[in-house]
Structure formats: C-alpha cells, structure tokens
Design an enzyme around this catalytic site. Structure first.
Site, PDB file in Angstrom:
ATOM      1  N   ALA A  45      24.003   9.049  78.099  1.00 11.94           N
ATOM      2  CA  ALA A  45      23.642   8.834  76.698  1.00 11.94           C
ATOM      3  C   ALA A  45      23.674   7.331  76.433  1.00 11.94           C
ATOM      4  O   ALA A  45      24.390   6.591  77.118  1.00 11.94           O
ATOM      5  CB  ALA A  45      24.655   9.541  75.801  1.00 11.94           C
ATOM      6  N   GLU A  60      23.908  15.529  83.461  1.00 10.26           N
ATOM      7  CA  GLU A  60      23.746  16.781  82.704  1.00 10.26           C
ATOM      8  C   GLU A  60      22.275  17.192  82.605  1.00 10.26           C
ATOM      9  O   GLU A  60      21.937  18.373  82.683  1.00 10.26           O
ATOM     10  CB  GLU A  60      24.357  16.622  81.304  1.00 10.26           C
ATOM     11  CG  GLU A  60      25.876  16.488  81.352  1.00 10.26           C
ATOM     12  CD  GLU A  60      26.478  16.159  79.989  1.00 10.26           C
ATOM     13  OE1 GLU A  60      26.193  15.068  79.454  1.00 10.26           O
ATOM     14  OE2 GLU A  60      27.232  16.991  79.461  1.00 10.26           O
ATOM     15  N   GLU A  91      32.454   9.925  81.536  1.00 13.69           N
ATOM     16  CA  GLU A  91      32.792   9.850  80.107  1.00 13.69           C
ATOM     17  C   GLU A  91      34.247   9.484  79.858  1.00 13.69           C
ATOM     18  O   GLU A  91      34.564   8.840  78.864  1.00 13.69           O
ATOM     19  CB  GLU A  91      32.454  11.173  79.405  1.00 13.69           C
ATOM     20  CG  GLU A  91      30.964  11.442  79.216  1.00 13.69           C
ATOM     21  CD  GLU A  91      30.293  12.118  80.404  1.00 13.69           C
ATOM     22  OE1 GLU A  91      30.941  12.245  81.474  1.00 13.69           O
ATOM     23  OE2 GLU A  91      29.136  12.523  80.278  1.00 13.69           O
TER      24      GLU A  91
END
Ligand code: COA
Length: 263
Positions: free
Chosen positions: A72, A120, A140
């Site tokens: 992200a 992902e 993460e």
C-alpha cells in the site's frame, strides 16, 4: 463496459492480446505502491473484465525491473483515522476478493518486490509465477501494522500457519526460490522469460472449457468458505456441468477422437 472505456487510466497499463489481458501496475518510481488511484482503476478494470467476453484470462504484473508492488502507498497512511483505515482495508479486501472469485483465471507474474499489499495482490490471484529476483514479504509489523487486504488469511492458506506467522511476525522477506519451496509460487524463472511462461500457462488454461475452469475456481474457493459442505458444492457444480453445451462438446470430442471446440 468495453476495454476502450479504459483509455484514461493513469496508474495501470492494460493490453489485450489473443484474449489475455495484461494489467501492469505502473508507478515504477514508487515501487508500484497501491495508492487510491490504483484501487479506483483496478475497480474499473475489473468491471471491464466481468463484462467483456473477449477477455478470457488476466495477467497482473508490475512496471520496471525492481518491483511487482511494494505494498500500500505508505504516504497515504498519515492522514487516516481508525475509521478511514478500516474502510481502506475493507475496500482492498473487496477488490482482491473480486480477483480471487473471478470466473476468469488470473495469474500474478511477480517480477520483483511483492511486499505488503503487493504480496496480498499476488495471493489473491489464482496462480503465481515469479522472476528469480522477486522477493515476497508482509513487512507491516515494521510500521506497527498488520496486513489488511486479506493477507493474514490467504498467506495462511497458501503456506500454513507456522510459516505465515513467521513471515508476518518477523517482517522478513522471502526469496523466490524459498517462496517456491514454501508453495507461495508455482514456478520461478529468469525475469526475461516470466511473461512468456505466464502466457504459456494461461494459453493452456483458456483452451479448456471456460465454464469448467470457472467451476474449478468456485469449487476450490468453496473450501475456504464452506468447510466440509464444500464437498456438496463440488457435487452441485459437477452436476451443473452436465447441463452445458461445453460438456457435451468435450465428451463428444473425446469419443470422436478429435479436439474439442469450446466456445
Ligand atoms: N509506499 C509508498 N512509497 C513507496 C513504497 C510504499 N509501499 N515503497 C517504496 N516507495 C517509494 C520510496 O518512498 C521511494 O520514493 P522516493 O524516491 O520518492 O523517496 C521509492 O519508492 C523507491 O523506494 P526506495 O525505498 O528508495 O527503494 P529501495 O530499492 O531502497 O527499497 C523496498 C525498495 C521495496 C525494499 C523499500 O522501498 C520498502 O521497504 N518499501 C516499503 C515496503 C512496505 O513496507 N510495504 C508494506 C506497506 S503496508
């Protein structure tokens, strides 16, 4: 919705050749990180994939030599409160679920870093191929975060609980050969052969009955949603095949010793 409606994309490149749609996440200066625009455009492309009969299968890859998708876009995290972060994760999950549950086959051609949301995204695809220099990880925890686009679930499904926990708790990266050994990818090959090898596999898949391929995807996905009842789903889908022209053609072709002509 037609492929031509996608002419204004800015963060994805799409090209259709012989029924195979290649989606390239195209932010190479930011390691192809998934920002808002990538999500919006992925949603548009998924609408087209669902609607356009000329698209028979999909390849997802990243632009440039370094990254598939490095997660992200972290620069967008600074302004999110808890509620917005929850909404972002749900949106990511729903987009990736549309890939996982798509009736058309998706393969991730992992050309470089597949980290966080990139790992992902690759895991939401039905199959993964990797270039030799690709690296996988769920880093993460380095940011005080956890995966939020389905990674805690799909990584566990693909590599098992112990290995998934190790990757997610340590944030360590996995090399392509290790990813192969762990079952996270199906093949590793030199970078220059990656797209060709991916296309070869998809050409083999799209030469089969598309309804049967879609039912294989649905039956395998049922395992993760329905537990033991997934056997009944397999039975239902098996029976449904007997009502299709595709099955009649496949069986007739075998008995007549000719190649099937699936529509
Ligand atoms: N979000 C936003 N920007 C990112 C990014 C991400 N996930 N990953 C990389 N970038 C940006 C960097 O900030 C840098 O931008 P800049 O040139 O404007 O400073 C550019 O991409 C190149 O990255 P850089 O870190 O300089 O490259 P590198 O080769 O040294 O390292 C990585 C590559 C992938 C190992 C490193 O960028 C990284 O660890 N990225 C974050 C991975 C991550 O934690 N993902 C999970 C997010 S939840």
């Amino acid at each position: 919705m037609e492929l031509t409606s996608l002419s204004s994309l800015t963060t994805l490149l799409v090209s259709l050749q012989e029924g195979l749609l290649t989606i390239t996440v195209n932010r190479p200066d930011k390691m192809n990180a998934l920002n808002r625009s990538v999500f919006e455009e992925l949603e548009k492309v998924l609408d087209v994939i669902d609607a356009d009969k000329n698209i028979r299968a999909v390849i997802i890859t990243g632009a440039g030599a370094k990254a598939f998708v490095a997660g992200a876009d972290i620069s967008e995290f600074t302004t999110l409160d808890q509620q917005q972060a929850t909404q972002l994760a749900r949106r990511g999950q729903l987009i990736f679920e549309r890939i996982e549950k798509n009736s058309k086959p998706f393969i991730a051609a992992v050309n470089g870093f597949a980290l966080g949301g990139g790992c992902e995204l690759a895991m939401a695809c039905h199959i993964r191929l990797a270039a030799e220099q690709a690296k996988f990880g769920q880093p993460e925890v380095n940011l005080g975060l956890i995966p939020g686009y389905g990674g805690t679930q799909r990584l566990t499904q693909l590599v098992g609980k112990g290995k998934a926990l190790e990757l997610m708790m340590s944030g360590n990266m996995l090399s392509a050969p290790d990813a192969l050994q762990w079952g996270l990818v199906n093949y590793v090959c030199p970078a220059e052969e990656l797209i060709e090898k991916t296309k070869q596999l998809l050409v083999a898949i799209v030469s089969k009955g598309p309804g049967a391929v879609a039912s294989v995807i649905a039956a395998v996905n049922a395992h993760y949603e329905k537990g033991a009842e997934a056997y009944l789903e397999e039975v239902r889908l098996f029976g449904e095949c007997f009502g299709t022209a595709e099955m009649k053609e496949g069986v007739s072709a075998f008995l007549e010793k000719r190649k099937p002509n699936f529509q």
